[in-house]
Design a protein around this motif. Structure first.
Motif, mmCIF file in Angstrom:
data_model
loop_
_atom_site.group_PDB
_atom_site.id
_atom_site.type_symbol
_atom_site.label_atom_id
_atom_site.label_comp_id
_atom_site.label_asym_id
_atom_site.label_seq_id
_atom_site.Cartn_x
_atom_site.Cartn_y
_atom_site.Cartn_z
ATOM 1 N N ALA A 216 0.822 -1.207 0.000
ATOM 2 C CA ALA A 216 0.000 0.000 0.000
ATOM 3 C C ALA A 216 0.858 1.260 0.000
ATOM 4 N N ALA A 217 1.918 1.252 0.800
ATOM 5 C CA ALA A 217 2.793 2.424 0.868
ATOM 6 C C ALA A 217 3.483 2.672 -0.471
ATOM 7 N N LEU A 218 3.818 1.608 -1.178
ATOM 8 C CA LEU A 218 4.497 1.765 -2.469
ATOM 9 C C LEU A 218 3.593 2.427 -3.511
ATOM 10 N N ASP A 219 2.291 2.311 -3.348
ATOM 11 C CA ASP A 219 1.372 2.906 -4.320
ATOM 12 C C ASP A 219 1.442 4.427 -4.346
ATOM 13 N N VAL A 220 1.960 5.044 -3.268
ATOM 14 C CA VAL A 220 2.118 6.500 -3.273
ATOM 15 C C VAL A 220 3.589 6.914 -3.216
ATOM 16 N N GLU A 221 4.487 5.949 -3.201
ATOM 17 C CA GLU A 221 5.911 6.232 -3.015
ATOM 18 C C GLU A 221 6.467 7.181 -4.078
ATOM 19 N N VAL A 222 6.103 6.960 -5.347
ATOM 20 C CA VAL A 222 6.660 7.780 -6.440
ATOM 21 C C VAL A 222 5.570 8.523 -7.208
ATOM 22 N N LEU A 223 4.393 8.636 -6.613
ATOM 23 C CA LEU A 223 3.283 9.261 -7.335
ATOM 24 C C LEU A 223 3.560 10.733 -7.633
ATOM 25 N N ILE A 224 4.301 11.402 -6.750
ATOM 26 C CA ILE A 224 4.608 12.821 -6.988
ATOM 27 C C ILE A 224 5.565 12.962 -8.167
ATOM 28 N N GLU A 225 6.631 12.150 -8.183
ATOM 29 C CA GLU A 225 7.576 12.201 -9.310
ATOM 30 C C GLU A 225 6.881 11.830 -10.611
ATOM 31 N N LEU A 226 6.018 10.826 -10.545
ATOM 32 C CA LEU A 226 5.295 10.388 -11.737
ATOM 33 C C LEU A 226 4.415 11.513 -12.273
ATOM 34 N N ARG A 227 3.749 12.207 -11.399
ATOM 35 C CA ARG A 227 2.900 13.317 -11.815
ATOM 36 C C ARG A 227 3.689 14.369 -12.580
ATOM 37 N N ASP A 228 4.879 14.712 -12.095
ATOM 38 C CA ASP A 228 5.672 15.759 -12.739
ATOM 39 C C ASP A 228 6.147 15.335 -14.124
ATOM 40 N N LEU A 229 6.523 14.071 -14.274
ATOM 41 C CA LEU A 229 6.989 13.583 -15.570
ATOM 42 C C LEU A 229 5.843 13.529 -16.584
ATOM 43 N N ILE A 230 4.693 13.073 -16.139
ATOM 44 C CA ILE A 230 3.536 13.016 -17.035
ATOM 45 C C ILE A 230 3.079 14.426 -17.398
ATOM 46 N N ASP A 231 3.116 15.316 -16.428
ATOM 47 C CA ASP A 231 2.721 16.701 -16.680
ATOM 48 C C ASP A 231 3.600 17.324 -17.763
ATOM 49 N N ALA A 232 4.899 17.034 -17.711
ATOM 50 C CA ALA A 232 5.811 17.565 -18.729
ATOM 51 C C ALA A 232 5.442 17.037 -20.110
ATOM 52 N N ASP A 233 5.061 15.760 -20.194
ATOM 53 C CA ASP A 233 4.664 15.193 -21.478
ATOM 54 C C ASP A 233 3.358 15.800 -21.981
ATOM 55 N N LEU A 234 2.442 16.062 -21.078
ATOM 56 C CA LEU A 234 1.188 16.701 -21.487
ATOM 57 C C LEU A 234 1.453 18.077 -22.092
ATOM 58 N N ARG A 235 2.349 18.815 -21.468
ATOM 59 C CA ARG A 235 2.668 20.153 -21.975
ATOM 60 C C ARG A 235 3.358 20.065 -23.329
ATOM 61 N N ALA A 236 4.272 19.114 -23.462
ATOM 62 C CA ALA A 236 4.986 18.953 -24.731
ATOM 63 C C ALA A 236 4.035 18.562 -25.855
ATOM 64 N N ALA A 237 2.980 17.806 -25.509
ATOM 65 C CA ALA A 237 2.021 17.353 -26.518
ATOM 66 C C ALA A 237 0.914 18.373 -26.764
ATOM 67 N N GLY A 238 0.929 19.499 -26.044
ATOM 68 C CA GLY A 238 -0.117 20.499 -26.201
ATOM 69 C C GLY A 238 -1.456 20.063 -25.626
ATOM 70 N N LYS A 239 -1.415 19.164 -24.644
ATOM 71 C CA LYS A 239 -2.656 18.618 -24.092
ATOM 72 C C LYS A 239 -2.882 18.995 -22.621
#
Length: 423
Positions: free
Chosen positions: A184-207
């Motif tokens: 259960a703890a691992l499910d939030v362990e890297v969620l913040i880092e994951l959010r930032d990486l996905i957010d960067a891809d969304l911006r790059a894709a214009g989405k």
């Protein structure tokens, strides 16, 4: 040992030497960076947790574990929280009347959830409501990634593997085993880092603006729409032929649902769908006959034998006018496979509309279902507005929940497709 046949020089001359396919090395397993925290299940521990979260910085990663395969309710049995400067917290919501103090500690900061619609309702039950959120699964869909499960995204963006072996566990178990808590703890362990990486891809894709609208809409999520006749979802219901058999399915399903809710157990554990159908298609003449049926051999269904027989009697006694219709589609248009016979003009509109949606989705690198809900397309094709214009189509789409970015992309092409009478 068998000796292989000899091969002459002419047969092997110039032949390419076979090489085995390279096997991708397994990604290293994601590990906890901090010691496993204790479960928060006392008022003092909750107060300490709230203070630590309030002192943290940035968005808040959240997840919740339910016991869907074991319990009737969809309540949360564990809530995981992580924030920079605060660490990870595992909160037992069943130990408290509400978690409003946690909501206060969050102070309106962005939540990061994966597949938010799965957790928002059970979090709301304990007093937790987001004011801003980021859904990593939904963002992955907008990026048209091939796999958007949490483990797949962690591997794609961080090169780490995330085990999901306890996803279907009975989280109402107390005390929770330590391996489950680590999971259960691992499910939030890297969620913040994951959010930032996905957010960067969304911006790059214009989405990114599209995603913002989707996330904003999630703040108003009230759960899936209530089905008018939920009993029709019984697996294999097509075997119940005729209105009387369907009435029996309905009566038995409703009896099972009442028992399951009272006992807070999943309905299938009270009486499987297959047993409902057997009772409906071969109704017993009396309780003794019922108890002798194969489906009553297990103690679980057998203990409620009188309830099942009462349900059968109610179904058999119903007046003809009160029997359910054989039409198994009560929410919206009929299944598209029936359109050609029932409404060929609508079937033609649906075909053109689907072609348009597919083309737009391919142009913008989107899954068609995230460009626009297939149900909205079917609704429009079955019953278009009286005056088919871009404005009218857009108004219908908005009324049925489409976001502004979706309407902007599809309203005009769909209006053209719906109005096309050339075929």
């Amino acid at each position: 040992m068998t000796t292989p046949p000899e091969t002459g020089p002419d047969e092997t001359a110039g032949a390419a030497e076979e090489t085995p396919e390279p096997v991708a090395p397994e990604a290293p397993r994601l590990q906890l960076r901090d010691p496993l925290p204790p479960v928060v299940d006392t008022p003092q521990a909750l107060q300490d947790t709230c203070e630590r979260i309030a002192a943290g910085t940035g968005p808040i990663a959240l997840d919740a574990e339910r016991a869907s395969g074991y319990r009737y309710s969809q309540r949360a049995y564990l809530i995981q929280i992580r924030r920079e400067g605060s660490g990870t917290h595992l909160v037992d919501p069943t130990a408290f009347d509400s978690l409003v103090p946690l909501d206060t500690a969050f102070d309106g900061n962005e939540w990061i959830l994966h597949a938010a619609t799965q957790d928002l309702m059970c979090l709301a039950e304990v007093g937790l409501y987001p004011e801003a959120l980021f859904d990593t699964e939904l963002a992955g869909r907008l990026l048209n990634l091939p796999r958007v499960g949490l483990a797949a995204l962690v591997e794609h963006y961080l090169g780490l593997s995330l085990a999901k072996e306890f996803s279907a566990a009975d989280w109402s178990t107390r005390p929770l085993p330590e391996p489950w808590l680590v999971y259960a703890a691992l499910d939030v362990e890297v969620l913040i880092e994951l959010r930032d990486l996905i957010d960067a891809d969304l911006r790059a894709a214009g989405k990114r603006e599209w995603a913002a609208e989707e996330f904003e809409a999630l703040l108003l999520f009230q759960g899936p729409p209530e089905r008018k006749e939920p009993w029709r979802r019984v697996s294999g219901i097509h075997k119940a032929r005729g209105r009387r058999a369907l009435a029996l399915v309905r009566e038995i399903w409703e009896a099972r649902d009442r028992i399951a809710e009272a006992r807070d157990t999943t309905p299938g554990r009270v009486l499987p769908d297959s047993s409902i159908l057997e009772l409906a298609t071969s109704p017993p003449q009396d309780v003794t006959a019922l108890k002798n049926m194969r489906i009553m051999r297990n103690r679980g269904p057998r203990r409620f034998a009188s309830e099942w027989f009462d349900a059968v009697e109610r179904g058999l006694a119903l007046a003809e006018i009160k029997l359910p219709t054989t039409n198994q589609r009560v929410d919206g248009p009929p299944p598209p496979r029936a359109w050609a016979d029932k409404n060929p003009v609508a079937a033609d509109r649906l075909g053109r509309s689907r072609e348009v949606v597919t083309a737009i989705a391919e142009e913008h690198d989107l899954p068609t279902e995230n460009l626009i809900s297939p149900q909205l397309v079917r609704n429009l094709a079955w019953e278009p507005p009286a005056e088919i214009t871009t404005e009218a189509v857009g108004a219908v789409l908005r009324e049925q929940g489409a976001r502004g970015w979706q309407v902007g992309l599809v309203a005009a092409p769909l209006a053209e497709a719906l109005a096309d009478t050339s075929s």
